[in-house]
Design a protein around this motif. Structure first.
Motif, mmCIF file in Angstrom:
data_model
loop_
_atom_site.group_PDB
_atom_site.id
_atom_site.type_symbol
_atom_site.label_atom_id
_atom_site.label_comp_id
_atom_site.label_asym_id
_atom_site.label_seq_id
_atom_site.Cartn_x
_atom_site.Cartn_y
_atom_site.Cartn_z
ATOM 1 N N MET A 1 0.836 -1.203 0.000
ATOM 2 C CA MET A 1 0.000 0.000 0.000
ATOM 3 C C MET A 1 0.868 1.249 0.000
ATOM 4 S SD MET A 1 -2.089 1.924 2.900
ATOM 5 C CE MET A 1 -2.923 0.676 3.836
ATOM 6 N N LEU A 2 0.411 2.265 -0.738
ATOM 7 C CA LEU A 2 1.035 3.583 -0.681
ATOM 8 C C LEU A 2 0.018 4.569 -0.134
ATOM 9 C CD1 LEU A 2 2.955 3.901 -4.064
ATOM 10 C CD2 LEU A 2 3.977 4.222 -1.800
ATOM 11 N N VAL A 3 0.511 5.688 0.366
ATOM 12 C CA VAL A 3 -0.370 6.732 0.855
ATOM 13 C C VAL A 3 -0.025 8.024 0.126
ATOM 14 C CG1 VAL A 3 -0.937 8.144 2.864
ATOM 15 C CG2 VAL A 3 -0.607 5.677 3.139
ATOM 16 N N ASP A 4 -1.042 8.764 -0.301
ATOM 17 C CA ASP A 4 -0.787 10.125 -0.777
ATOM 18 C C ASP A 4 -1.035 11.047 0.406
ATOM 19 O OD1 ASP A 4 -0.393 12.492 -2.010
ATOM 20 O OD2 ASP A 4 -1.964 12.253 -3.535
ATOM 21 N N SER A 5 0.070 11.478 1.030
ATOM 22 C CA SER A 5 -0.034 12.249 2.269
ATOM 23 C C SER A 5 -0.386 13.714 2.029
ATOM 24 C CB SER A 5 1.274 12.149 3.065
ATOM 25 O OG SER A 5 2.365 12.636 2.298
ATOM 26 N N HIS A 6 -0.492 14.122 0.749
ATOM 27 C CA HIS A 6 -0.764 15.540 0.484
ATOM 28 C C HIS A 6 -1.331 15.725 -0.922
ATOM 29 C CE1 HIS A 6 0.537 19.897 1.399
ATOM 30 N NE2 HIS A 6 -0.062 19.956 0.218
ATOM 31 N N CYS A 7 -2.639 15.993 -0.977
ATOM 32 C CA CYS A 7 -3.250 16.347 -2.265
ATOM 33 C C CYS A 7 -4.320 17.400 -1.990
ATOM 34 C CB CYS A 7 -3.845 15.107 -2.941
ATOM 35 S SG CYS A 7 -4.994 14.178 -1.912
ATOM 36 N N HIS A 8 -4.872 17.950 -3.073
ATOM 37 C CA HIS A 8 -5.880 19.018 -2.940
ATOM 38 C C HIS A 8 -7.114 18.648 -3.743
ATOM 39 C CE1 HIS A 8 -3.184 21.769 -0.810
ATOM 40 N NE2 HIS A 8 -2.223 21.401 -1.645
ATOM 41 N N LEU A 9 -7.903 17.731 -3.202
ATOM 42 C CA LEU A 9 -9.058 17.206 -3.933
ATOM 43 C C LEU A 9 -10.195 18.211 -4.071
ATOM 44 C CD1 LEU A 9 -9.259 13.537 -2.556
ATOM 45 C CD2 LEU A 9 -8.059 14.398 -4.580
ATOM 46 N N ASP A 10 -10.122 19.328 -3.310
ATOM 47 C CA ASP A 10 -11.183 20.338 -3.400
ATOM 48 C C ASP A 10 -10.908 21.350 -4.513
ATOM 49 O OD1 ASP A 10 -8.955 21.289 -1.924
ATOM 50 O OD2 ASP A 10 -10.165 22.907 -1.070
ATOM 51 N N PHE A 11 -9.754 21.269 -5.153
ATOM 52 C CA PHE A 11 -9.438 22.256 -6.187
ATOM 53 C C PHE A 11 -10.330 22.008 -7.411
ATOM 54 C CE2 PHE A 11 -4.896 23.838 -4.982
ATOM 55 C CZ PHE A 11 -5.322 24.076 -3.695
ATOM 56 N N PRO A 12 -10.691 23.109 -8.111
ATOM 57 C CA PRO A 12 -11.628 22.997 -9.233
ATOM 58 C C PRO A 12 -11.166 21.997 -10.301
ATOM 59 C CG PRO A 12 -10.900 25.292 -8.906
ATOM 60 C CD PRO A 12 -10.288 24.490 -7.830
ATOM 61 N N ASP A 13 -9.863 21.783 -10.405
ATOM 62 C CA ASP A 13 -9.316 20.840 -11.396
ATOM 63 C C ASP A 13 -9.944 19.451 -11.288
ATOM 64 O OD1 ASP A 13 -7.355 22.676 -9.985
ATOM 65 O OD2 ASP A 13 -6.301 22.376 -11.881
ATOM 66 N N PHE A 14 -10.418 19.099 -10.076
ATOM 67 C CA PHE A 14 -10.920 17.748 -9.829
ATOM 68 C C PHE A 14 -12.445 17.679 -9.797
ATOM 69 C CE2 PHE A 14 -6.737 17.093 -7.434
ATOM 70 C CZ PHE A 14 -6.161 16.373 -8.469
ATOM 71 N N ALA A 15 -13.105 18.845 -9.887
ATOM 72 C CA ALA A 15 -14.547 18.905 -9.636
ATOM 73 C C ALA A 15 -15.338 17.974 -10.565
ATOM 74 C CB ALA A 15 -15.039 20.344 -9.785
ATOM 75 N N GLU A 16 -14.893 17.856 -11.810
ATOM 76 C CA GLU A 16 -15.659 17.107 -12.802
ATOM 77 C C GLU A 16 -15.628 15.596 -12.584
ATOM 78 O OE1 GLU A 16 -17.537 18.450 -15.357
ATOM 79 O OE2 GLU A 16 -17.173 20.235 -14.134
ATOM 80 N N ASP A 17 -14.509 15.095 -12.077
ATOM 81 C CA ASP A 17 -14.349 13.635 -12.064
ATOM 82 C C ASP A 17 -13.717 13.103 -10.780
ATOM 83 O OD1 ASP A 17 -11.924 14.824 -12.645
ATOM 84 O OD2 ASP A 17 -11.304 13.329 -14.111
ATOM 85 N N LEU A 18 -14.168 13.623 -9.648
ATOM 86 C CA LEU A 18 -13.581 13.228 -8.372
ATOM 87 C C LEU A 18 -13.751 11.733 -8.084
ATOM 88 C CD1 LEU A 18 -11.949 14.428 -6.128
ATOM 89 C CD2 LEU A 18 -14.057 15.055 -4.941
ATOM 90 N N ASP A 19 -14.932 11.188 -8.432
ATOM 91 C CA ASP A 19 -15.137 9.748 -8.229
ATOM 92 C C ASP A 19 -14.098 8.934 -8.994
ATOM 93 O OD1 ASP A 19 -17.278 10.101 -6.553
ATOM 94 O OD2 ASP A 19 -18.811 9.714 -8.087
ATOM 95 N N GLY A 20 -13.856 9.342 -10.226
ATOM 96 C CA GLY A 20 -12.875 8.656 -11.066
ATOM 97 C C GLY A 20 -11.470 8.765 -10.495
ATOM 98 N N ILE A 21 -11.138 9.948 -10.003
ATOM 99 C CA ILE A 21 -9.810 10.198 -9.411
ATOM 100 C C ILE A 21 -9.597 9.264 -8.227
ATOM 101 C CG2 ILE A 21 -8.510 11.909 -8.049
ATOM 102 C CD1 ILE A 21 -8.547 12.712 -10.906
ATOM 103 N N VAL A 22 -10.602 9.196 -7.354
ATOM 104 C CA VAL A 22 -10.474 8.369 -6.152
ATOM 105 C C VAL A 22 -10.440 6.884 -6.527
ATOM 106 C CG1 VAL A 22 -11.593 7.698 -3.981
ATOM 107 C CG2 VAL A 22 -11.447 10.110 -4.609
ATOM 108 N N SER A 23 -11.259 6.468 -7.479
ATOM 109 C CA SER A 23 -11.199 5.032 -7.826
ATOM 110 C C SER A 23 -9.896 4.667 -8.529
ATOM 111 C CB SER A 23 -12.393 4.522 -8.622
ATOM 112 O OG SER A 23 -13.091 5.539 -9.221
ATOM 113 N N ARG A 24 -9.364 5.582 -9.345
ATOM 114 C CA ARG A 24 -8.058 5.292 -9.966
ATOM 115 C C ARG A 24 -6.967 5.165 -8.902
ATOM 116 N NH1 ARG A 24 -9.673 8.492 -14.238
ATOM 117 N NH2 ARG A 24 -8.627 10.392 -13.566
ATOM 118 N N ALA A 25 -7.043 6.013 -7.877
ATOM 119 C CA ALA A 25 -6.048 5.934 -6.791
ATOM 120 C C ALA A 25 -6.153 4.591 -6.079
ATOM 121 C CB ALA A 25 -6.259 7.085 -5.807
ATOM 122 N N ARG A 26 -7.374 4.197 -5.766
ATOM 123 C CA ARG A 26 -7.580 2.905 -5.083
ATOM 124 C C ARG A 26 -7.032 1.765 -5.934
ATOM 125 N NH1 ARG A 26 -13.765 4.364 -3.367
ATOM 126 N NH2 ARG A 26 -13.259 5.535 -1.459
#
Ligand code: ZN
Ligand code: ZN
Length: 258
Positions: A1-26
């Motif tokens: 397992m890896l951890v992303d200890s620092h990201c900014h998921l609230d930034f507008p760049d992610f607004a459109e596809d946050l579910d996709g971002i999180v599932s890709r990370a998982r």
């Protein structure tokens, strides 16, 4: 397992596809993500994200760029905001002399208020420091003399002296995609030298996409690329760097469920 200890998921760049971002990370094996606060007054947006995803946690703090806008927020208020179960750290706060945002005085006041809150709560402080090695080292030393606190110097780009000073004060050093850039030889030499139990990996996404993704939008899944280069740099396996940095993360961010 890896951890992303620092990201900014609230930034507008992610607004459109946050579910996709999180599932890709998982899918890439990222077991936890910490979405880092840049404005105390916008904590609600972060909390809403942490409520949507079990493996996403957040911090609370004022980025040095916003130090004037949020000048005067007392450490007591920060402490109270950490009572939420998903708030696991303070920051990011600190000093940024590279950009002309946030007066140095307000940045320093904010930095010290966040350190005080970290000391009171025992939660780690995520420190942002850029082109401010001397003042950062001085404040860390002065504040450590008042009583211990825990912290990470995130997205480290400073000099060897500040890093070693921080380590001697018990702090951690976080590495982003910058570690993967060709010109970052000095940073890699430092990353190779630091004690294994003090290093963390992070993306600081949406910024600073590593290696082959450079110039694109960054996302938590890409922390894999940072870990690969860190492993190579230190002459250990990818599995070993994953194990070590995750262990370090759970030790420092001790409010996050292991
Ligand atoms: Zn930062
Ligand atoms: Zn950040």
């Amino acid at each position: 397992m890896l951890v992303d200890s620092h990201c900014h998921l609230d930034f507008p760049d992610f607004a459109e596809d946050l579910d996709g971002i999180v599932s890709r990370a998982r899918a890439a094996g990222i077991g936890r993500m910490v979405t880092i606060s840049t404005r105390v007054r916008k904590l609600d947006q972060l909390l809403a994200i942490t409520e949507r995803y079990e493996d996403v946690y957040c911090s609370v703090g004022t980025h040095p760029h916003n130090a004037d806008e949020e000048d005067g927020i007392a450490s007591d208020e920060l402490v109270a905001l950490t009572e939420h179960p998903k708030v696991v750290a303070l920051g990011e706060a600190g000093l940024d002399y590279f950009y002309d945002n946030g007066s140095p005085e307000a940045q320093a006041r904010g930095f010290r208020a966040h350190i005080a809150a970290a000391r009171t709560t025992g939660l780690p402080l995520v420190i942002h420091t850029r082109e401010a090695d001397e003042d950062c080292a001085r404040i860390l030393e002065e504040e450590a003399a008042k009583g211990a606190f825990r912290a990470v110097l995130h997205c480290y780009t400073g000099g060897r002296e500040l890093a070693l000073k921080a380590v001697s004060l018990g702090l951690y050093i976080g590495f982003t995609g910058i570690l993967t850039f060709k010109k970052s030889e000095t940073l890699r030499a430092l990353a190779a030298e630091l004690p294994a139990d003090r290093i963390l990996v992070e993306t600081d996404s949406p910024y600073l996409a590593p290696g082959k993704f450079r110039g694109k939008r960054n996302e938590p899944a890409f922390v894999v690329e940072v870990a690969k280069v860190l492993a190579e740099t230190r002459g250990v396996s990818f599995d070993e760097i994953s194990r070590q940095t995750s262990e370090n993360f759970f030790r420092l961010f001790s409010k996050v469920k292991a």
